[in-house]
Design a protein around this motif. Structure first.
Motif, mmCIF file in Angstrom:
data_model
loop_
_atom_site.group_PDB
_atom_site.id
_atom_site.type_symbol
_atom_site.label_atom_id
_atom_site.label_comp_id
_atom_site.label_asym_id
_atom_site.label_seq_id
_atom_site.Cartn_x
_atom_site.Cartn_y
_atom_site.Cartn_z
ATOM 1 N N UNK A 192 21.231 173.755 85.720
ATOM 2 C CA UNK A 192 22.479 174.006 86.401
ATOM 3 C C UNK A 192 23.344 172.624 85.979
ATOM 4 N N UNK A 193 22.561 171.525 86.141
ATOM 5 C CA UNK A 193 23.553 170.494 85.633
ATOM 6 C C UNK A 193 23.800 170.041 84.039
ATOM 7 N N UNK A 194 23.364 171.200 83.303
ATOM 8 C CA UNK A 194 23.611 171.224 81.862
ATOM 9 C C UNK A 194 24.894 172.166 81.871
ATOM 10 N N UNK A 195 25.499 172.785 82.656
ATOM 11 C CA UNK A 195 26.693 173.334 82.479
ATOM 12 C C UNK A 195 27.925 172.307 82.185
ATOM 13 N N UNK A 196 28.509 172.690 81.099
ATOM 14 C CA UNK A 196 29.662 171.590 80.558
ATOM 15 C C UNK A 196 30.924 171.625 81.271
ATOM 16 N N UNK A 197 31.259 172.353 82.252
ATOM 17 C CA UNK A 197 32.459 172.404 83.111
ATOM 18 C C UNK A 197 32.247 172.262 84.393
ATOM 19 N N UNK A 198 31.056 171.957 85.048
ATOM 20 C CA UNK A 198 30.716 171.833 86.424
ATOM 21 C C UNK A 198 31.720 170.569 87.212
ATOM 22 N N UNK A 213 18.687 164.895 87.924
ATOM 23 C CA UNK A 213 19.364 165.616 86.866
ATOM 24 C C UNK A 213 20.866 165.642 86.929
ATOM 25 N N UNK A 214 21.638 165.167 88.137
ATOM 26 C CA UNK A 214 22.848 165.268 88.133
ATOM 27 C C UNK A 214 23.635 164.048 87.240
ATOM 28 N N UNK A 215 22.856 163.316 86.689
ATOM 29 C CA UNK A 215 23.314 162.288 85.580
ATOM 30 C C UNK A 215 23.795 163.173 84.549
ATOM 31 N N UNK A 216 23.335 164.491 84.263
ATOM 32 C CA UNK A 216 23.655 165.257 83.108
ATOM 33 C C UNK A 216 25.212 165.718 82.995
ATOM 34 N N UNK A 217 25.670 165.724 84.449
ATOM 35 C CA UNK A 217 27.009 166.095 84.607
ATOM 36 C C UNK A 217 27.930 165.213 85.426
ATOM 37 N N UNK A 241 9.367 156.269 86.663
ATOM 38 C CA UNK A 241 10.291 155.662 85.591
ATOM 39 C C UNK A 241 11.602 156.230 85.920
ATOM 40 N N UNK A 242 11.679 157.491 86.798
ATOM 41 C CA UNK A 242 12.938 158.074 86.937
ATOM 42 C C UNK A 242 13.932 157.365 88.047
ATOM 43 N N UNK A 243 15.267 157.411 87.912
ATOM 44 C CA UNK A 243 16.270 156.772 88.551
ATOM 45 C C UNK A 243 16.044 157.221 89.912
ATOM 46 N N UNK A 244 16.044 156.148 91.012
ATOM 47 C CA UNK A 244 16.075 156.509 92.353
ATOM 48 C C UNK A 244 17.367 157.099 92.678
ATOM 49 N N UNK A 245 17.384 157.660 94.024
ATOM 50 C CA UNK A 245 18.408 158.165 94.612
ATOM 51 C C UNK A 245 19.656 157.615 94.676
ATOM 52 N N UNK A 246 19.522 156.161 95.169
ATOM 53 C CA UNK A 246 20.616 155.420 95.279
ATOM 54 C C UNK A 246 21.302 155.323 93.915
ATOM 55 N N UNK A 247 20.609 154.753 93.015
ATOM 56 C CA UNK A 247 21.225 154.709 91.511
ATOM 57 C C UNK A 247 21.782 155.825 90.924
ATOM 58 N N UNK A 252 27.654 158.432 89.659
ATOM 59 C CA UNK A 252 28.524 159.542 89.777
ATOM 60 C C UNK A 252 29.986 159.041 90.094
ATOM 61 N N UNK A 253 30.450 158.390 89.067
ATOM 62 C CA UNK A 253 31.593 157.784 89.301
ATOM 63 C C UNK A 253 32.962 158.727 89.410
ATOM 64 N N UNK A 254 33.103 159.863 88.985
ATOM 65 C CA UNK A 254 34.087 160.798 89.181
ATOM 66 C C UNK A 254 33.982 161.425 90.463
#
Length: 785
Positions: A192-198, A213-217, A241-247, A252-254
């Motif tokens: 889902x997070x690979x969608x380019x316009x999400x 995966x949210x970092x992908x969008x 090694x994966x990013x934790x929830x807080x980070x 998700x700055x937008x």
């Protein structure tokens, strides 16, 4: 401020008419589906509205949705089929050929199309995959497989295998996606997070264990709803090694809208500070910097945020709320229900800031509006609303609308229906209902009846609904399914004996039965359990020797049920009702209201030829004859005594008692009726005059004819516009004319017949439009009680 009840527009009325007339407007295809005979090319907006109206009216199914297969007449862009019983095949044939921009297929009826099947059908139209911008599959299980046959993502339905390579990643134009309650997994989220316009994503109550995966969008994502992600508590990180929830969230700055609310706030065993989501909430509210995603130059994390929902997070305090609100002047919404932080004074100083919480009515109402799809929060808000409305003295239509919306959203939730039904009662009690729109009250009653049907064994739900229904204004003036209501209240009465509620239930039944059609009353009367139950109430009250409303209401209900219903009369006799009523007649000889109702029911029995043999009891007839001739007894009681005797004595061949008694009855009828003065008010109302026809024949004794003629003159003198057409249509006028002209007719009978004919003739001459029927449509007693 009381909100007005929305009025249906002309467009809505027209669409509704089309929806309910589809069978007349359509032909059937070979597969049974509908096709419009003449289908004009509708504007896209109108086609969308028609589909939406069919859905909300409960008319959408495989047979009706097929009208949208006609692509020339219908060009859909925004398809709303939420909750509809639509199969995968019907969905694919009717909706997938359209270039849809929006599709809401949330919570389709159980056993019909699954989320996987909807998605698979969408992918059969390449044009649709490039046009669809909004998709909601909330509440539909997806059944994801991490890899398809060619190594790509795939979707599999829970039933027959439905496998579609590409899945969501093929819907390249998607901007808004709602996957709440779909069992969303980490692999699915990654695709889902690979969608380019999400831009907007709802993954609430999913099975994801990582938000990485949210970092992908993050460059496009503007709105994230992550309510009730309990899996993050158990396994917040997929790999060390994966990013934790807080980070993840802080990067998700937008984001402009972020929902991190938690639905486990009521559980005492859930620690308030054990999850990483709680940590990010705390840091976000406090504005603490993050080593991986530093705040902007003003010291704010997620600087674009204008809407934040942290309802249910126990760690939220007024201190951090105050700091967060002061630091963000552009904030428009803050969710604080069940946090303990909604009483902060800074929240009331912002005119444009909407808040959900428990500090005041405004916050509670906002919670009801925003959380109607979330059972846990809705229940909490309803509890708060109930506490605010217990002693309400001002009508509040706006609050009732909010409560009903919540009830409709969760028809199978016991907790919601329990509290909501109590709210309906508190909002419509006493005189409050009379100031509300009838259409709104009708909707409220419909929801109460649905609650009673859904939870027949839950005593408190039933009690709340009965309390709300026990309103003269609602029962008499509001339009709803009275037959269903009577059945439901009778079902409750058969298994409960609480004196207070028994009184209310019998009162409701009494009023409702009097408002039913003849067909409905007859249908009720065929249920022997209803007759037996009401007789049980009469016996119970009579054994105590009391004269109360419970007894009166039970007598009235039985009176109405046996009106024009031979089956109900038979059940009454079979259940030993006749013996009981003889005892009641003798025990309550000084109670006119009781005597009137008992004699009224005996009238109904006497009108049924096959039951007359059961009534040929000399002691009974002697007693009724004494009532008829007693000048100390009011006319309203003696009238029904006369009717009972007139019916039984009108068929000499069926008479089985002493001939002297028969002659005495005829003489006493004549003497007594001639002493009656015209009644000042209408004592009785009739649905039909069929039982009068045998009494008006020229061959009948004068006493029998006189009682019938007096009865007809009584009702016509008080309501000629209503009764004159009935007398004409049912042949009564012809019988009266025959009596008036027949040389053998007694002069007293002729005089009454002519007076009644004059009333009927005067009405016809004036050509008055007949008004509606009187308040109580029955041949059984006054309109009181």
């Amino acid at each position: 401020m009381d909100a007005p009840v929305p009025v249906m527009s002309l467009c809505d009325l027209c669409l509704s008419r089309v929806c309910w007339s589809l069978e007349q407007l359509c032909d059937s295809r070979a597969d049974g589906s509908l096709r419009l005979r003449r289908a004009p090319s509708l504007p896209t907006e109108t086609a969308d509205q028609l589909l939406h109206k069919m859905t909300v009216e409960g008319l959408l199914n495989d047979r009706t949705v097929a009208i949208f297969r006609d692509g020339k007449a219908f060009r859909l862009r925004r398809a709303f089929i939420r909750g509809g019983p639509v199969s995968p095949g019907a969905f694919r044939l009717a909706l997938c050929p359209h270039r849809l921009q929006e599709l809401d297929a949330s919570r389709l009826a159980e056993g019909h199309a699954s989320g996987a099947e909807v998605l698979a059908a969408l992918l059969t139209n390449p044009e649709l995959t490039s046009s669809l911008q909004m998709l909601s599959l909330a509440g539909l299980q997806l059944g994801w497989d991490p890899l398809g046959p060619d190594g790509g993502p795939s979707v599999r339905a829970a039933g027959p295998s439905v496998r579609t390579v590409g899945g969501f990643s093929s819907l390249r134009a998607l901007r808004t996606l709602n996957l709440a309650d779909t069992g969303l997994t980490d692999a699915a989220l990654e695709e889902v997070c690979s969608l380019p316009l999400l831009e907007s994503l709802d993954l609430s109550r999913g099975a994801v264990t990582s938000l990485a995966p949210l970092l992908g969008c993050r460059a496009t994502l503007r709105s994230l709803t992550a309510h009730g992600l309990h899996g993050l508590r158990r396994l917040p990180v997929v790999m060390p090694a994966a990013p934790g929830v807080p980070s993840v969230l802080i990067r998700l700055s937008q984001l402009r809208h972020l929902d991190l609310s938690d639905d486990r706030f009521a559980a005492d065993d859930v620690p308030c500070d054990s999850s990483e989501v709680d940590e990010v909430v705390q840091r976000l509210l406090e504005g603490a910097p993050d080593e991986e995603g530093a705040p902007d130059e003003e010291g704010l994390i997620l600087p674009a945020l204008v809407s934040l929902d942290v309802s249910g997070r126990k760690a939220v305090t007024e201190r951090v709320v105050r700091a967060f609100v002061k630091a963000r002047p552009s904030l428009v919404f803050l969710g604080l229900l069940a946090t303990g932080g909604s009483a902060c004074e800074v929240l009331t100083s912002r005119e444009n800031l909407k808040v959900t919480g428990d500090a005041n009515e405004t916050q509670v109402c906002e919670a009801l509006r925003r959380y109607k799809e979330r059972e846990c929060f809705l229940h909490e808000a309803l509890v708060l609303l109930y506490n605010l409305t217990v002693d309400l003295s001002t009508p509040r239509q706006d609050l009732l609308q909010l409560v009903l919306a919540g009830m409709r959203s969760h028809p199978s939730s016991l907790q919601v229906q329990l509290v909501a039904s109590a709210c309906v009662f508190s909002l419509t009690t006493q005189d409050l209902a009379e100031a509300m729109a009838p259409r709104l009250l009708a909707a409220a009653v419909d929801q109460l009846l649905l609650s009673m049907q859904s939870f027949p064994s839950h005593a408190q739900v039933q009690k709340n609904c009965i309390l709300a229904l026990c309103s003269d204004y609602i029962l008499l003036e509001i339009s709803f399914n009275r037959y269903l209501a009577t059945k439901l209240v009778m079902t409750w009465l058969s298994s409960h004996d609480d004196p207070t509620l028994q009184k209310m239930a019998v009162a409701i039944i009494s009023v409702l039965v009097a408002k039913l059609s003849t067909e409905e009353t007859t249908q009720l009367g065929t249920d022997v359990s209803i007759i037996r139950q009401l007789l049980g109430v009469v016996q119970q009250r009579a054994s105590l020797g009391v004269v109360d409303n419970t007894l009166r209401f039970a007598l009235s209900a039985l009176w109405n049920l046996t009106d024009g219903s031979p089956a109900a009369g038979r059940h009454f006799v079979q259940c030993q009702g006749l013996e009981l009523y003889v005892e009641v007649l003798e025990s309550y000889c000084s109670e006119p209201s009781v005597q009137q109702k008992v004699l009224g029911l005996l009238n109904n029995l006497a009108e049924v030829e096959e039951l007359q043999g059961d009534l040929m009891e000399e002691d009974l007839l002697d007693y009724v004859l004494s009532v008829l001739g007693d000048p100390r007894v009011g006319v309203e009681v003696r009238y029904f005594a006369g009717g009972f005797l007139a019916q039984l004595s009108s068929r000499p061949k069926a008479w089985t008692l002493r001939q002297e008694l028969l002659e005495t009855i005829h003489q006493q009828l004549h003497l007594t009726v001639m002493t009656w003065s015209p009644a000042e008010k209408e004592m009785v109302s009739y649905r039909c005059f069929t039982p009068f026809l045998p009494l008006l024949r020229t061959s009948q004794p004068a006493g029998v004819q006189l009682w019938a003629a007096w009865a007809l003159h009584l009702v016509c003198s008080h309501n000629a516009p209503h009764y004159s057409p009935m007398l004409q249509q049912e042949g009564v006028v012809l019988l009266l004319e025959a009596l008036a002209l027949h040389p053998g007719t007694h002069a007293d009978v002729q005089a009454l017949a002519r007076l009644t004919l004059h009333l009927v003739g005067a009405r016809q001459q004036a050509q008055m439009t007949p008004p509606g029927p009187p308040h109580k449509e029955c041949s059984l007693g006054p309109s009181g009680d």
